[in-house]
Design a protein around this motif. Structure first.
Motif, PDB file in Angstrom:
ATOM      1  N   VAL A  35      33.850  17.279 -19.604  1.00  0.00           N
ATOM      2  CA  VAL A  35      34.166  16.485 -18.511  1.00  0.00           C
ATOM      3  C   VAL A  35      33.865  14.967 -20.039  1.00  0.00           C
ATOM      4  CG1 VAL A  35      33.372  13.991 -17.399  1.00  0.00           C
ATOM      5  CG2 VAL A  35      33.415  16.480 -16.608  1.00  0.00           C
ATOM      6  N   ALA A  36      33.235  15.148 -20.762  1.00  0.00           N
ATOM      7  CA  ALA A  36      32.805  14.330 -21.517  1.00  0.00           C
ATOM      8  C   ALA A  36      34.251  14.656 -23.078  1.00  0.00           C
ATOM      9  CB  ALA A  36      31.577  14.421 -22.803  1.00  0.00           C
ATOM     10  N   LEU A  37      34.144  16.323 -23.647  1.00  0.00           N
ATOM     11  CA  LEU A  37      34.603  16.232 -24.399  1.00  0.00           C
ATOM     12  C   LEU A  37      36.612  16.253 -23.385  1.00  0.00           C
ATOM     13  CD1 LEU A  37      33.287  19.667 -26.006  1.00  0.00           C
ATOM     14  CD2 LEU A  37      33.609  18.089 -26.662  1.00  0.00           C
ATOM     15  N   ASP A  38      36.797  16.155 -22.853  1.00  0.00           N
ATOM     16  CA  ASP A  38      38.210  16.559 -22.379  1.00  0.00           C
ATOM     17  C   ASP A  38      38.359  14.586 -22.248  1.00  0.00           C
ATOM     18  OD1 ASP A  38      38.355  18.806 -21.516  1.00  0.00           O
ATOM     19  OD2 ASP A  38      38.160  18.637 -19.509  1.00  0.00           O
ATOM     20  N   ALA A  39      37.234  13.742 -21.769  1.00  0.00           N
ATOM     21  CA  ALA A  39      37.280  11.936 -22.043  1.00  0.00           C
ATOM     22  C   ALA A  39      37.631  11.914 -23.247  1.00  0.00           C
ATOM     23  CB  ALA A  39      36.533  11.530 -22.094  1.00  0.00           C
ATOM     24  N   PHE A  40      36.977  12.489 -24.817  1.00  0.00           N
ATOM     25  CA  PHE A  40      37.098  11.812 -25.527  1.00  0.00           C
ATOM     26  C   PHE A  40      38.634  12.636 -26.191  1.00  0.00           C
ATOM     27  CE2 PHE A  40      32.154  12.325 -26.467  1.00  0.00           C
ATOM     28  CZ  PHE A  40      32.500  11.024 -27.166  1.00  0.00           C
ATOM     29  N   GLU A  41      38.852  13.714 -26.068  1.00  0.00           N
ATOM     30  CA  GLU A  41      40.396  14.290 -26.126  1.00  0.00           C
ATOM     31  C   GLU A  41      41.396  12.953 -25.727  1.00  0.00           C
ATOM     32  OE1 GLU A  41      42.666  18.470 -26.391  1.00  0.00           O
ATOM     33  OE2 GLU A  41      41.083  18.290 -25.354  1.00  0.00           O
ATOM     34  N   ALA A  42      41.096  13.576 -25.035  1.00  0.00           N
ATOM     35  CA  ALA A  42      42.362  12.610 -23.992  1.00  0.00           C
ATOM     36  C   ALA A  42      42.695  10.786 -24.077  1.00  0.00           C
ATOM     37  CB  ALA A  42      42.133  12.282 -22.125  1.00  0.00           C
ATOM     38  N   GLU A  43      41.885  10.033 -25.280  1.00  0.00           N
ATOM     39  CA  GLU A  43      41.742   9.121 -25.459  1.00  0.00           C
ATOM     40  C   GLU A  43      42.098   9.011 -26.875  1.00  0.00           C
ATOM     41  OE1 GLU A  43      41.446   6.111 -24.144  1.00  0.00           O
ATOM     42  OE2 GLU A  43      41.816   7.800 -21.945  1.00  0.00           O
ATOM     43  N   GLY A  44      41.832  10.087 -27.233  1.00  0.00           N
ATOM     44  CA  GLY A  44      41.899  10.482 -28.739  1.00  0.00           C
ATOM     45  C   GLY A  44      41.239   9.400 -29.534  1.00  0.00           C
ATOM     46  N   VAL A  45      39.929   9.519 -29.675  1.00  0.00           N
ATOM     47  CA  VAL A  45      39.013   9.109 -30.205  1.00  0.00           C
ATOM     48  C   VAL A  45      37.729  10.088 -29.986  1.00  0.00           C
ATOM     49  CG1 VAL A  45      39.037   7.077 -29.192  1.00  0.00           C
ATOM     50  CG2 VAL A  45      38.054   8.248 -28.161  1.00  0.00           C
ATOM     51  N   GLY A  46      36.931  10.361 -31.528  1.00  0.00           N
ATOM     52  CA  GLY A  46      35.669  10.672 -31.413  1.00  0.00           C
ATOM     53  C   GLY A  46      34.184  10.469 -30.940  1.00  0.00           C
ATOM     54  N   GLY A  47      32.824  10.379 -31.498  1.00  0.00           N
ATOM     55  CA  GLY A  47      31.746   9.751 -31.277  1.00  0.00           C
ATOM     56  C   GLY A  47      30.558  11.273 -31.173  1.00  0.00           C
ATOM     57  N   ARG A  48      30.032  10.826 -30.232  1.00  0.00           N
ATOM     58  CA  ARG A  48      28.574  12.126 -30.300  1.00  0.00           C
ATOM     59  C   ARG A  48      29.124  11.923 -28.784  1.00  0.00           C
ATOM     60  NH1 ARG A  48      24.213   9.020 -33.630  1.00  0.00           N
ATOM     61  NH2 ARG A  48      22.738  10.193 -31.503  1.00  0.00           N
ATOM     62  N   ILE A  49      28.335  13.476 -28.671  1.00  0.00           N
ATOM     63  CA  ILE A  49      27.286  13.861 -27.293  1.00  0.00           C
ATOM     64  C   ILE A  49      26.316  13.844 -27.253  1.00  0.00           C
ATOM     65  CG2 ILE A  49      27.617  15.685 -25.986  1.00  0.00           C
ATOM     66  CD1 ILE A  49      30.450  16.260 -25.430  1.00  0.00           C
ATOM     67  N   GLU A  50      25.344  13.028 -26.508  1.00  0.00           N
ATOM     68  CA  GLU A  50      23.784  13.025 -26.750  1.00  0.00           C
ATOM     69  C   GLU A  50      23.173  14.737 -26.234  1.00  0.00           C
ATOM     70  OE1 GLU A  50      22.179  11.151 -28.766  1.00  0.00           O
ATOM     71  OE2 GLU A  50      24.351  10.220 -29.281  1.00  0.00           O
ATOM     72  N   HIS A  51      22.470  15.469 -26.741  1.00  0.00           N
ATOM     73  CA  HIS A  51      21.997  16.688 -25.654  1.00  0.00           C
ATOM     74  C   HIS A  51      22.632  17.740 -25.742  1.00  0.00           C
ATOM     75  CE1 HIS A  51      19.051  13.101 -24.786  1.00  0.00           C
ATOM     76  NE2 HIS A  51      19.773  12.776 -23.729  1.00  0.00           N
ATOM     77  N   ALA A  52      23.469  17.561 -24.772  1.00  0.00           N
ATOM     78  CA  ALA A  52      24.569  19.113 -25.908  1.00  0.00           C
ATOM     79  C   ALA A  52      23.987  20.018 -25.040  1.00  0.00           C
ATOM     80  CB  ALA A  52      25.109  19.131 -26.392  1.00  0.00           C
ATOM     81  N   GLN A  53      23.493  20.511 -23.803  1.00  0.00           N
ATOM     82  CA  GLN A  53      21.788  20.854 -24.146  1.00  0.00           C
ATOM     83  C   GLN A  53      22.316  22.745 -23.805  1.00  0.00           C
ATOM     84  OE1 GLN A  53      17.766  19.824 -21.438  1.00  0.00           O
ATOM     85  NE2 GLN A  53      18.058  18.338 -23.152  1.00  0.00           N
ATOM     86  N   GLN A  54      23.214  22.323 -23.042  1.00  0.00           N
ATOM     87  CA  GLN A  54      24.205  23.238 -22.577  1.00  0.00           C
ATOM     88  C   GLN A  54      25.704  23.524 -22.752  1.00  0.00           C
ATOM     89  OE1 GLN A  54      24.512  24.632 -18.272  1.00  0.00           O
ATOM     90  NE2 GLN A  54      23.599  26.352 -18.548  1.00  0.00           N
ATOM     91  N   VAL A  55      26.674  24.850 -23.612  1.00  0.00           N
ATOM     92  CA  VAL A  55      27.971  24.012 -24.205  1.00  0.00           C
ATOM     93  C   VAL A  55      28.583  25.891 -22.957  1.00  0.00           C
ATOM     94  CG1 VAL A  55      29.510  23.985 -26.170  1.00  0.00           C
ATOM     95  CG2 VAL A  55      26.284  22.756 -25.548  1.00  0.00           C
TER      96      VAL A  55
END
Length: 508
Positions: free
Chosen positions: A335-355
């Motif tokens: 969900v987080a990566l999809d949102a970053f991609e849809a908005e065309g912005v970068g950032g950080r994902i905190e924790h990413a414990q399961q990918v």
């Protein structure tokens, strides 16, 4: 966190440091590394000091990219119940500690993911009748109270157990002490971090940014602090025109302005593994006695809809704020990566414990940083094997992320884990705390990669770089080779410098 100090400290000449395996002199001036040489002239030190380092190893300063400083400062003064193996054991530990504690009794550190009997207010009532008791889980996503505390804080849940947002609100209320007392605790906590070689942190405490302005009125913090912004405080930040990296308004001391900056906006997609609210593609198995039973669907909890997340990302990005999205379960990461991609912005994902495997390469492709806490992999291995059995091969995939080109940075999530970068590095290079074999060693990082991830990507000390530095008694590679991960955790820090100023000095 590469800001230089505009009105920097006096020049410092470090004599006889070991740098890249050779003995060197290093001149610090204007908050930066000004020169490296075999024998620099003391005359180059304009009104500064000459320090004989005696062969200490010089490395880039370490960072903790995810902390809750107020919670960590407070947890250091709470009753530690992390050794408890059951809910009844927690009640027993608290009853033993109660005579030495005045007023509200607050415990910290329980892990109930594998308990047969769930926490309940009745257990605390029986052990401590009439005494208000609040117990905070190790992951900060669950809080458990007795009847007296429930009445004091207005808790109506019959079990006395709250999770996620309501839990975090109660934790904040339970930590409500006089501002000057709390400020002293937090500043002392920054000094303790500096003593372990930390030069900078990202503070995700749930508090208005102005708290930091108040607490640093008397002196600067012992480390650089990027102050995370929560959505509740976003309107005021936007109205003030603050952008990530800007000094907080109202700071007069140049050194404090340099160390205290506006951080990223923090958003939550899901909960946590410990509370079984991390949002996952695979359902959680039925676990008898789960404290979170009925608190969330079997796949975990989606705290923000994809549309709400996109709106928040866009608003913050347009306002000049960096973005930090809490996502623990693999579905939440998607969900987080999809949102970053849809908005065309970068950032950080905190924790990413399961990918999920398909999402691993997306971090690099989208310019999203993986902000991870290696100690969690060590602490949560047993809970993962039970609650994430179907997707355990996707858990804590640090080596896979790095191999796919992602930028990986390390933190602690203190007080969930110790605010100690050496613990994070040791957990990244070897995932075990006991005699058992390492857990999923295919995801170990090399020592060089782990140190770089704990140092903002810096792999050495170079002329022109900011003088955020640490002096060590021994080279970390030698420590690891001789004593293993446990010895690495105990690495001896002789001195720490932020912008060329000593924030800790014990052995030089």
């Amino acid at each position: 966190m590469t800001d230089s100090t505009p009105d920097g400290p006096p020049d410092v000449l470090l004599r006889d440091v070991v740098l890249d395996g050779a003995h060197r002199d290093v001149l610090l001036s204007g908050g930066r590394v000004a020169a490296v040489g075999d024998r620099l002239s003391a005359g180059a030190v304009a009104g500064g000091v000459v320090v004989d380092a005696g062969g200490a190893v010089l490395r880039p300063g370490l960072r903790d990219e995810h902390v809750h400083l107020t919670q960590w400062a407070t947890a250091r003064r709470r009753v530690d119940v992390s050794a408890a193996v059951s809910a009844r054991h927690v009640a027993e530990l608290l009853a033993q500690a109660a005579p030495a504690v005045d007023g509200l009794l607050v415990g910290h550190g329980f892990r109930d993911a594998l308990w047969a009997e769930p926490p309940h207010r009745d257990l605390l009532d029986a052990a401590l009748p009439g005494r208000p008791v609040v117990v905070v889980s190790q992951d900060l996503h669950t809080v458990w109270v007795n009847s007296a505390a429930a009445q004091r804080f207005g808790v109506t849940e019959p079990s006395g157990v709250l999770v996620e947002g309501p839990a975090m609100d109660l934790i904040a209320a339970a930590g409500d002490v006089e501002a000057d007392v709390l400020d002293g605790w937090v500043l002392a906590a920054t000094d303790a971090a500096a003593a372990r070689g930390v030069t900078g942190v990202v503070d995700f405490e749930y508090a208005p940014p102005g708290d930091w302005v108040r607490r640093t009125a008397t002196r600067p913090p012992g480390v650089r602090v990027r102050v995370g912004i929560w959505p509740e405080f976003l309107p005021g930040v936007v109205e003030a025109g603050l952008r990530s990296g800007d000094p907080l308004p109202g700071l007069l001391d140049p050194l404090t302005r340099d160390r205290l900056r506006t951080g990223p906006l923090k958003l939550f997609v899901d909960g946590s593994l410990g509370t079984r609210t991390a949002f996952c593609h695979d359902p959680y198995p039925d676990v008898e006695g789960s404290a979170a039973a009925g608190a969330a669907p079997r796949h975990g909890l989606l705290r923000l809809s994809p549309q709400e997340l996109r709106q928040q990302l866009r608003r913050a990005h347009d306002a000049g704020l960096h973005l930090a999205v809490h996502a623990i379960g693999d579905a939440a990461v998607t969900v987080a990566l999809d949102a970053f991609e849809a908005e065309g912005v970068g950032g950080r994902i905190e924790h990413a414990q399961q990918v999920g495997p398909a999402d691993v390469p997306r971090f690099a492709a989208l310019g999203v940083v993986a902000s991870v806490q290696p100690r969690h992999a060590v602490d949560d291995r047993d809970a993962c094997d039970v609650h994430w059995a179907a997707g355990v091969d996707r858990a804590f995939p640090y080596a896979a992320l790095l191999a796919a080109g992602a930028e990986v940075v390390l933190g602690s999530d203190a007080p969930v884990a110790p605010l100690d970068p050496w613990d994070a590095v040791a957990s990244a290079v070897h995932r075990s705390l006991d005699a058992r074999p390492a857990w999923h060693p295919e995801q170990h990082l090399s020592l060089d990669d782990a140190l770089a991830a704990a140092s903002g990507g810096r792999r050495g000390v170079r002329v022109g770089e900011v003088a955020d530095l640490v002096l060590l008694a021994r080279d970390p590679a030698a420590v690891l080779a001789d004593g293993g991960p446990d010895a690495l955790r105990r690495s001896e820090v002789l001195a720490t410098l932020v912008g060329g100023a000593f924030t800790h000095r014990a052995g030089v």
